[in-house]
Design a protein around this motif. Structure first.
Motif, PDB file in Angstrom:
ATOM      1  N   LEU A 160     -55.316 -25.469 -53.117  1.00  0.00           N
ATOM      2  CA  LEU A 160     -54.033 -24.448 -52.411  1.00  0.00           C
ATOM      3  C   LEU A 160     -54.459 -22.528 -51.965  1.00  0.00           C
ATOM      4  O   LEU A 160     -54.477 -21.783 -51.891  1.00  0.00           O
ATOM      5  CB  LEU A 160     -52.769 -24.515 -52.890  1.00  0.00           C
ATOM      6  CG  LEU A 160     -52.022 -25.666 -53.082  1.00  0.00           C
ATOM      7  CD1 LEU A 160     -50.559 -24.442 -53.519  1.00  0.00           C
ATOM      8  CD2 LEU A 160     -51.609 -26.264 -51.462  1.00  0.00           C
ATOM      9  N   LYS A 173     -57.473 -11.369 -73.089  1.00  0.00           N
ATOM     10  CA  LYS A 173     -57.354 -13.015 -72.867  1.00  0.00           C
ATOM     11  C   LYS A 173     -58.759 -12.991 -73.293  1.00  0.00           C
ATOM     12  O   LYS A 173     -58.923 -14.384 -73.096  1.00  0.00           O
ATOM     13  CB  LYS A 173     -57.355 -13.112 -71.475  1.00  0.00           C
ATOM     14  CG  LYS A 173     -55.054 -13.078 -71.228  1.00  0.00           C
ATOM     15  CD  LYS A 173     -55.047 -13.460 -70.314  1.00  0.00           C
ATOM     16  CE  LYS A 173     -53.303 -13.181 -70.473  1.00  0.00           C
ATOM     17  NZ  LYS A 173     -52.760 -13.151 -68.572  1.00  0.00           N
ATOM     18  N   ILE A 231     -62.291 -19.112 -69.283  1.00  0.00           N
ATOM     19  CA  ILE A 231     -62.414 -17.918 -67.697  1.00  0.00           C
ATOM     20  C   ILE A 231     -61.134 -17.485 -67.969  1.00  0.00           C
ATOM     21  O   ILE A 231     -60.209 -17.843 -68.280  1.00  0.00           O
ATOM     22  CB  ILE A 231     -62.210 -19.134 -67.003  1.00  0.00           C
ATOM     23  CG1 ILE A 231     -63.512 -19.552 -66.666  1.00  0.00           C
ATOM     24  CG2 ILE A 231     -61.670 -18.404 -65.742  1.00  0.00           C
ATOM     25  CD1 ILE A 231     -64.501 -20.645 -65.752  1.00  0.00           C
ATOM     26  N   VAL A 281     -53.592 -18.251 -54.723  1.00  0.00           N
ATOM     27  CA  VAL A 281     -53.271 -19.802 -52.683  1.00  0.00           C
ATOM     28  C   VAL A 281     -52.471 -19.268 -51.718  1.00  0.00           C
ATOM     29  O   VAL A 281     -51.995 -18.156 -51.600  1.00  0.00           O
ATOM     30  CB  VAL A 281     -51.111 -19.526 -53.781  1.00  0.00           C
ATOM     31  CG1 VAL A 281     -50.183 -21.132 -53.252  1.00  0.00           C
ATOM     32  CG2 VAL A 281     -51.181 -20.512 -55.553  1.00  0.00           C
ATOM     33  N   ALA A 295     -49.496 -27.970 -58.046  1.00  0.00           N
ATOM     34  CA  ALA A 295     -50.902 -27.807 -57.807  1.00  0.00           C
ATOM     35  C   ALA A 295     -50.702 -26.412 -57.282  1.00  0.00           C
ATOM     36  O   ALA A 295     -51.687 -25.164 -57.455  1.00  0.00           O
ATOM     37  CB  ALA A 295     -51.174 -27.496 -55.855  1.00  0.00           C
ATOM     38  N   LEU A 296     -49.418 -25.428 -57.298  1.00  0.00           N
ATOM     39  CA  LEU A 296     -49.623 -24.227 -57.689  1.00  0.00           C
ATOM     40  C   LEU A 296     -49.195 -23.636 -59.243  1.00  0.00           C
ATOM     41  O   LEU A 296     -50.152 -22.570 -59.421  1.00  0.00           O
ATOM     42  CB  LEU A 296     -47.919 -23.746 -56.903  1.00  0.00           C
ATOM     43  CG  LEU A 296     -47.685 -23.846 -55.441  1.00  0.00           C
ATOM     44  CD1 LEU A 296     -46.569 -23.791 -55.876  1.00  0.00           C
ATOM     45  CD2 LEU A 296     -47.851 -22.292 -54.512  1.00  0.00           C
ATOM     46  N   HIS A 354     -51.142 -23.549 -62.831  1.00  0.00           N
ATOM     47  CA  HIS A 354     -52.455 -23.252 -62.543  1.00  0.00           C
ATOM     48  C   HIS A 354     -52.341 -22.325 -64.396  1.00  0.00           C
ATOM     49  O   HIS A 354     -51.768 -22.008 -64.296  1.00  0.00           O
ATOM     50  CB  HIS A 354     -53.291 -22.306 -62.122  1.00  0.00           C
ATOM     51  CG  HIS A 354     -52.654 -21.360 -61.427  1.00  0.00           C
ATOM     52  ND1 HIS A 354     -52.026 -20.724 -60.808  1.00  0.00           N
ATOM     53  CD2 HIS A 354     -53.072 -19.975 -62.300  1.00  0.00           C
ATOM     54  CE1 HIS A 354     -51.814 -19.011 -60.986  1.00  0.00           C
ATOM     55  NE2 HIS A 354     -52.872 -18.569 -61.774  1.00  0.00           N
ATOM     56  N   LYS A 356     -52.533 -20.469 -66.498  1.00  0.00           N
ATOM     57  CA  LYS A 356     -53.197 -19.150 -66.340  1.00  0.00           C
ATOM     58  C   LYS A 356     -53.966 -18.587 -68.283  1.00  0.00           C
ATOM     59  O   LYS A 356     -53.343 -19.585 -68.976  1.00  0.00           O
ATOM     60  CB  LYS A 356     -51.875 -18.729 -66.892  1.00  0.00           C
ATOM     61  CG  LYS A 356     -51.734 -17.563 -65.421  1.00  0.00           C
ATOM     62  CD  LYS A 356     -50.282 -16.875 -65.368  1.00  0.00           C
ATOM     63  CE  LYS A 356     -50.242 -16.769 -63.918  1.00  0.00           C
ATOM     64  NZ  LYS A 356     -49.136 -16.117 -63.952  1.00  0.00           N
ATOM     65  N   ALA A 357     -55.029 -18.372 -68.060  1.00  0.00           N
ATOM     66  CA  ALA A 357     -55.467 -18.124 -69.336  1.00  0.00           C
ATOM     67  C   ALA A 357     -54.682 -16.934 -70.124  1.00  0.00           C
ATOM     68  O   ALA A 357     -53.466 -16.108 -69.870  1.00  0.00           O
ATOM     69  CB  ALA A 357     -57.057 -16.975 -69.210  1.00  0.00           C
TER      70      ALA A 357
END
Lengths: 354, 267
Positions: free
Chosen positions: A134, A217, A321, A327, B198-199, B201, B203-204
């Motif tokens: 997306l 992070k 990363i 999106v 799909a939405l 992800h 996250k680090a």
């Protein structure tokens, strides 16, 4: 005063190459270590430092927000904000160091040099962005990818000695079965612990521009590759001097040191079904700080009609990363409709087989 | 003129000859009774309505869907044979007399036995589990119902017809749209999962532990004491599981040698 590193063979600019950890001339291909370069050029770092400390050719802009320097290669004007310490000339593209922002109080103690070069960063970004079904297509374009740049971010590294006192209620449970009945037996204990631990180089970024959470992070960095600061490591990259002082950022490192000390102490209460801490106290003793520069590959851009900000960051040493994948709503709707239709079709055709 | 008249007569006669078997079949179809209510479990109106309904379903599926009620007090095995004989004698949308394309649900109100009998390829199409499912769906409605509760028996036979037709209707549209609610629900769930994935992800997150910055060999436990306080005991009875019931089913041979499938139970 701006500084550039010229190739002893062809006179073009040399940049620091991450994979080889050497200065490299992109024009003639000459490679040499920082020590070899200095030997060839007859540079005495201490003398250079003294000379440059007294010289500054910067002129403030009209509004005072930027300073104007002159590129040593082409003579063009270099605009740099108050924190920039290494940049590129917009005309000739050559890397330039603003030495007076890397000396004196601003001289870093240590640096972790870039280990991953631009090609590796671009490859990682392409792989990362291609996984987003997306993701707005604009983030996959060549023009966007070209914006990726290497930046040395200022960090403070804090050392602490921690002493932790902890008391906890600890239970050990077991079940015994007797005929139709079962009995749960719980032994109750009071656990007391006192522990000393030393923390080395807890990092906190000293840049107001960078998001603290994102910078946290980025960790961990591999400190075995940390080097004493030399300006040659900056050549070919952007760099900033710290904009938030060591005192300002100390609370972040202290919070972490306290939490780590508590966790380590609690970890020593072993062999119980449950442990509930009833009291804990951590005393921290300051054991010094260092000013460091850490390598980060950064891509900043705007996307969409409402100009949303997108930031991609990658640890320039480890490749970790840190980014939130954007999106595009219209793509999500299309994906939803397509999935629904495809699944319905499959279930309907599957029904024929029953 | 006369010749023309004779020719017309001949054509009409030929047409009559061709159409006669069709008319005969049609006549046979209209006389076929799809509900035989010997036990008077239905009112006359209900019986007529169900007869029409079962005929309609039979035509859709190309299988005779029949319901029989009895007050003879048959045992399950005898009732199965009785119903198989009825199918063999009078029914079968297609197929031979020995293996008629038919399904019959029987209710014996005296012995309170209900039985499902399938003939021809119907028994293969359905299989034992679906036969049981059809019978049990109807049985659930009449379970414990008095003879006078016409509505329950009407509803049970209608349910039997619907469920049988649902399984036996081989029409493409019917099969594609069968259990549409469930199919829509599955599609919705899959869509939510796919779009959600799909939405989402990864996250680090901070990947440092409490030991990452602890200096080697710098941890010194200066006091470690575990004081026993007391012991508590909680006594409770163990939990035990429950049981269930079963009903008879399987295939059998009719009195003329044909093979039938069946499912029987008590209500």
């Amino acid at each position: 005063m701006p500084t550039i590193y010229k190739c002893p063979n062809c006179g073009n600019v040399m940049v620091f190459d991450g994979p080889t950890q050497k200065l490299k001339c992109e024009s003639c291909g000459t490679e040499m270590t920082i020590e070899e370069y200095r030997l060839r050029q007859g540079i005495n770092p201490e003398e250079t430092e003294k000379e440059e400390k007294t010289e500054s050719s910067a002129v403030p802009t009209a509004d005072g927000s930027m300073k104007v320097y002159h590129c040593k290669t082409c003579g063009a004007e270099l605009l740099a904000d108050e924190n920039t310490s290494a940049t590129m000339c917009a005309y000739c593209g050559n890397p330039t160091l603003i030495e007076d922002r890397l000396e004196g109080d601003f001289r870093p103690d240590v640096v972790i040099p870039f280990k991953l070069n631009r090609d590796a960063a671009v490859k990682s970004y392409k792989q990362w962005v291609s996984k987003g079904l997306l993701t707005p297509p604009v983030l996959k374009t060549h023009g966007t990818i070209e914006k990726i740049q290497g930046l040395y971010v200022p960090f403070w590294l804090y050392n602490y000695q921690a002493h932790c006192n902890m008391t906890a209620n600890a239970d050990r449970r077991r079940v015994e079965r007797h005929g139709d009945y079962e009995e749960e037996i719980t032994d109750h204990f009071r656990a007391v612990r006192q522990l000393d631990v030393e923390f080395d180089r807890i990092p906190a970024d000293g840049s107001e521009k960078m998001d603290n959470a994102s910078m946290d992070k980025m960790e961990p960095y591999d400190y075995s590759e940390i080097k004493k600061y030399e300006p040659e490591y900056m050549s070919g990259y952007y760099s900033e001097k710290f904009s938030s002082s060591m005192e300002n950022e100390a609370h972040r490192a202290k919070e972490r040191a306290t939490r780590y000390a508590e966790d380590i102490t609690k970890g020593t209460i072993e062999g119980y079904t449950s442990v509930v801490v009833t009291s804990q106290n951590v005393n921290l003793s300051d054991r010094g700080q260092e000013y460091a520069l850490m390598p980060v590959w950064v891509l900043n851009c705007m996307y969409g009609a409402d100009h949303k900000q997108f930031t991609f960051m990658m640890n320039g040493q480890t490749g970790k990363i840190v980014a939130d994948r954007p999106v595009e709503k219209s793509r999500a709707v299309v994906l939803g409709i397509a999935t629904f239709a495809a699944t319905l079709l499959v279930t309907m055709i599957g029904g024929l087989l029953l | 003129m006369m010749k023309k008249f004779v020719k017309t007569l001949l054509v009409l006669a030929a047409l009559l000859l061709v159409l006669m078997p069709v008319a005969s079949v049609k006549a046979q179809d209209t006389t076929k009774k799809y509900v035989i209510d010997d036990a008077d479990l239905l009112t006359d109106d209900e019986e007529a309505q169900l007869n029409e309904y079962l005929k309609k379903k039979s035509d859709e599926c190309k299988v005779d869907i029949v319901a029989v009620t009895s007050k003879s007090g048959y045992r399950a095995s005898d009732f199965r044979k009785y119903l198989a004989d009825i199918l063999t004698d009078k029914y079968g949308y297609t197929g031979s007399a020995a293996s008629p394309e038919a399904i019959c649900y029987g209710i014996d109100i005296s012995s309170r036995v209900d039985t499902l009998v399938t003939g021809g390829s119907t028994q293969k199409t359905l299989g034992q589990s679906k036969e049981d499912a059809i019978r049990e769906a109807a049985e659930d409605i009449i379970s414990g119902a008095e003879k006078s509760n016409h509505a329950a028996y009407y509803k049970a036979i209608k349910k039997y017809a619907d469920k049988s037709a649902d399984y036996l209707n081989r029409g493409l549209i019917h099969r594609l749209t069968r259990n549409m609610g469930i199919k829509l629900l599955i599609s919705l769930v899959v869509t939510i999962i796919v779009v959600g994935a799909a939405l989402y992800h990864t996250k680090a997150h901070m990947s440092v532990s409490d030991m990452t910055y602890a200096k080697d060999n710098s941890i010194h436990l200066t006091e470690s004491r575990d004081d026993y306080i007391n012991t508590t005991r909680v006594r409770r009875k163990k939990q035990s599981g429950g049981g269930g019931s079963s009903s008879g089913s399987g295939s059998f041979s009719g009195s003329n040698g044909g093979s039938f499938g069946s499912s029987s139970g008590n209500f």
